[in-house]
Design an enzyme around this catalytic site. Structure first.
Site, mmCIF file in Angstrom:
data_model
loop_
_atom_site.group_PDB
_atom_site.id
_atom_site.type_symbol
_atom_site.label_atom_id
_atom_site.label_comp_id
_atom_site.label_asym_id
_atom_site.label_seq_id
_atom_site.Cartn_x
_atom_site.Cartn_y
_atom_site.Cartn_z
ATOM 1 N N HIS A 66 -38.529 23.744 -4.451
ATOM 2 C CA HIS A 66 -39.238 23.269 -6.346
ATOM 3 C C HIS A 66 -38.015 22.595 -6.649
ATOM 4 C CE1 HIS A 66 -37.834 26.411 -8.789
ATOM 5 N NE2 HIS A 66 -38.126 27.636 -7.232
ATOM 6 N N ASP A 106 -32.056 28.103 -8.497
ATOM 7 C CA ASP A 106 -33.244 28.011 -8.270
ATOM 8 C C ASP A 106 -33.598 27.344 -9.333
ATOM 9 O OD1 ASP A 106 -35.994 28.777 -8.694
ATOM 10 O OD2 ASP A 106 -35.615 30.546 -10.030
ATOM 11 N N GLU A 145 -43.007 25.081 -9.894
ATOM 12 C CA GLU A 145 -43.247 26.035 -9.473
ATOM 13 C C GLU A 145 -43.108 27.708 -9.670
ATOM 14 O OE1 GLU A 145 -41.484 29.768 -7.460
ATOM 15 O OE2 GLU A 145 -40.902 28.195 -8.639
ATOM 16 N N GLU A 146 -42.455 26.828 -10.615
ATOM 17 C CA GLU A 146 -42.316 28.138 -11.709
ATOM 18 C C GLU A 146 -43.298 28.682 -12.935
ATOM 19 O OE1 GLU A 146 -39.623 29.807 -11.540
ATOM 20 O OE2 GLU A 146 -37.983 28.700 -11.073
ATOM 21 N N ASP A 149 -35.666 28.174 -1.461
ATOM 22 C CA ASP A 149 -35.566 28.238 -2.856
ATOM 23 C C ASP A 149 -34.525 29.468 -3.036
ATOM 24 O OD1 ASP A 149 -35.950 28.805 -5.712
ATOM 25 O OD2 ASP A 149 -38.250 29.480 -5.243
ATOM 26 N N HIS A 205 -33.792 31.304 -14.234
ATOM 27 C CA HIS A 205 -34.456 31.394 -15.449
ATOM 28 C C HIS A 205 -33.885 31.814 -17.207
ATOM 29 C CE1 HIS A 205 -37.797 32.869 -12.996
ATOM 30 N NE2 HIS A 205 -37.196 31.504 -12.318
HETATM 31 N N1 BES Z 1 -36.799 30.948 -6.474
HETATM 32 C C1 BES Z 1 -37.949 32.057 -7.479
HETATM 33 C C2 BES Z 1 -37.856 33.237 -6.774
HETATM 34 C C3 BES Z 1 -37.349 34.138 -6.360
HETATM 35 C C4 BES Z 1 -36.670 35.321 -7.200
HETATM 36 C C5 BES Z 1 -37.294 34.751 -5.278
HETATM 37 C C6 BES Z 1 -35.637 36.190 -7.242
HETATM 38 C C7 BES Z 1 -36.104 36.686 -4.164
HETATM 39 C C8 BES Z 1 -35.463 36.417 -5.998
HETATM 40 C C9 BES Z 1 -39.078 31.122 -7.792
HETATM 41 O O1 BES Z 1 -38.422 30.208 -8.909
HETATM 42 C C10 BES Z 1 -39.956 31.843 -9.189
HETATM 43 O O2 BES Z 1 -39.091 32.180 -9.970
HETATM 44 N N2 BES Z 1 -40.588 32.111 -8.839
HETATM 45 C C11 BES Z 1 -41.768 33.334 -9.520
HETATM 46 C C12 BES Z 1 -42.878 33.529 -9.411
HETATM 47 C C13 BES Z 1 -44.078 32.272 -9.255
HETATM 48 C C14 BES Z 1 -45.237 32.665 -8.343
HETATM 49 C C15 BES Z 1 -44.208 31.566 -11.101
HETATM 50 C C16 BES Z 1 -41.062 34.556 -10.101
HETATM 51 O O3 BES Z 1 -40.445 35.560 -8.504
HETATM 52 O O4 BES Z 1 -41.709 36.155 -10.698
HETATM 53 ZN ZN ZN Z 2 -37.410 30.323 -10.432
#
Ligand code: BES
Ligand code: ZN
Length: 397
Positions: free
Chosen positions: A206, A226, A260-261, A288, A365
């Protein structure tokens, strides 16, 4: 003025304006369901049913209908566009033929996970350079944010598409496109290295970033790990493949997803459209977060929402081509990234990750997700770029 001349004038004005108002007719292929909804009882002034089966119609429409049909596709069928415009009938028939072939071939996917391209892989992974990855991370994290709704979010993706174009400019078999989403301004960027077959190998990550809770359009979100790291890793894989002049068997797709976020929105649309289009996808690699070295393991394969056979294959690639590195498994515990979008469409996906989940970068984030908090270098991501090159070459052959 006498009334005759007046009538003549008014009449010709109406004629002129109506000939301006009518837009040209266009030939489109469209899903049967969408066609029935857009033209109930076949109501149209144009030719319908040039071709028609259970799934697909070839019809003529007025260009002024495009907006209405797209809107309907989005509202009623939750897809984008939903139709394809063709220059002429020959090209339309060709697309119908291709689509039928894709849909029937899809039922018989057998992926060969053999590892037997030693010479090519060893040669190419030598070319992976840390500085290239580092520079792309720094460039992407220099945008205020890459939020899917902000101006800098759109601009960062346009920058990426221009950069990818510059990497592939000397190759006429490679295209770079901006995939428009109807509900937000940030585009998904798609590179295709055309193969001898239409079957696809997808490398994705993403391109958006996020921080804060309110005023996210303006909050600083460098997203260096990220996920500038994943995009920079993909970029290096692309550069190495392209510069080696590698001509793939299958079509290699690089996808930098928008949004994605905020719930995997971009990749959901892309994966669904591949499925609706009958595309055969041999494998999907999701990158990612690749640059924070937080665990004793170098590469951690997420075992949930992924394909077990393909994960084993990646483990085998690491053992074969990166023998100094350690790897293992962990779980996200939820649909944590875009691999889940492909997985839910039934495509084999994997997500090699920077660390065990509990050891991963704590600064994501927030405005603290900078390269300096990942060691100020791209040494960790470099391992993922090598693994990615091996993944493409071995899955392709
Ligand atoms: N890169 C993250 C996912 C992640 C974070 C994997 C920490 C392993 C450890 C991704 O960008 C993200 O933030 N995903 C969201 C969920 C998405 C459906 C909005 C999350 O993990 O909260
Ligand atoms: Zn993220």
């Amino acid at each position: 003025m006498n009334s005759f001349i007046l009538r003549l004038l008014v009449g010709s004005l109406i004629l002129i304006s109506s000939s301006f108002a009518s837009t040209p007719k266009k030939l489109i292929t469209i899903g049967r369901d969408l066609k029935e909804a857009a033209f109930p009882q076949g109501k149209s002034n144009y030719k319908h049913g040039i071709f028609e089966d259970d799934e697909l119609s070839l019809i003529e429409v007025s260009e002024s209908d495009f907006e209405r049909i797209s809107h309907l596709a989005h509202e009623k069928f939750n897809r984008c566009g939903g139709f394809m415009v063709h220059e002429n009938e020959n090209m339309a028939w060709k697309e119908i033929d291709n689509k039928k072939n894709r849909l029937s071939a899809q039922k018989s996917v057998m992926v060969d996970y053999g590892i037997n391209q030693q010479a090519t892989v060893k040669n190419l992974i030598k070319e992976v350079q840390e500085t290239n990855i580092r520079e792309v991370i720094l460039k992407l994290s220099s945008f205020k944010n890459r939020y899917y709704k902000s101006e800098s979010g759109s601009k960062s993706s346009i920058w990426l598409s221009e950069y990818w174009k510059s990497l592939v400019a000397h190759r006429s078999d490679i295209t770079v496109n901006r995939w428009k989403h109807s509900s937000w301004p940030q585009d998904t960027i798609i590179v295709e290295i055309k193969g001898k077959t239409e079957d696809k190998i997808v490398i994705g990550g993403h391109a958006d970033s996020i921080a804060g809770w309110w005023g996210r359009e303006r909050a600083r979100a460098p997203g260096a790990d990220d996920n500038a790291s994943g995009i920079a890793t993909m970029t290096e894989i692309l550069r190495v493949l392209v510069n080696s002049n590698y001509q793939p068997q299958n079509t290699i797709v690089f996808a930098a997803y928008a949004a994605e976020e905020v719930g995997l929105l971009g990749s959901k649309e892309v994966a669904k459209s591949f499925k609706d289009d009958g595309q055969n996808v041999l494998g999907v690699l999701q990158l990612d977060m690749t640059n924070f070295n937080g665990s004793d393991l170098d590469i951690v394969l997420m075992s949930d929402y992924t394909n077990e056979a393909q994960n084993n294959f990646i483990g085998g690639l690491i053992d074969t081509y990166l023998p100094g590195l350690s790897w293992g498994y962990d779980k996200c515990g939820y649909a944590c990234s875009d691999h889940a979008s492909w997985n839910s469409q039934g495509y084999p996906a994997s997500m090699p990750f920077e660390a065990k989940k509990g050891d991963s970068n704590r600064h994501i984030h927030s405005d603290r997700d900078t390269l300096s908090r990942s060691g100020d270098n791209a040494n960790h991501a470099k391992k993922f770029a090598k693994m990615g090159v091996a993944f493409v070459l071995e899955l392709d052959n």
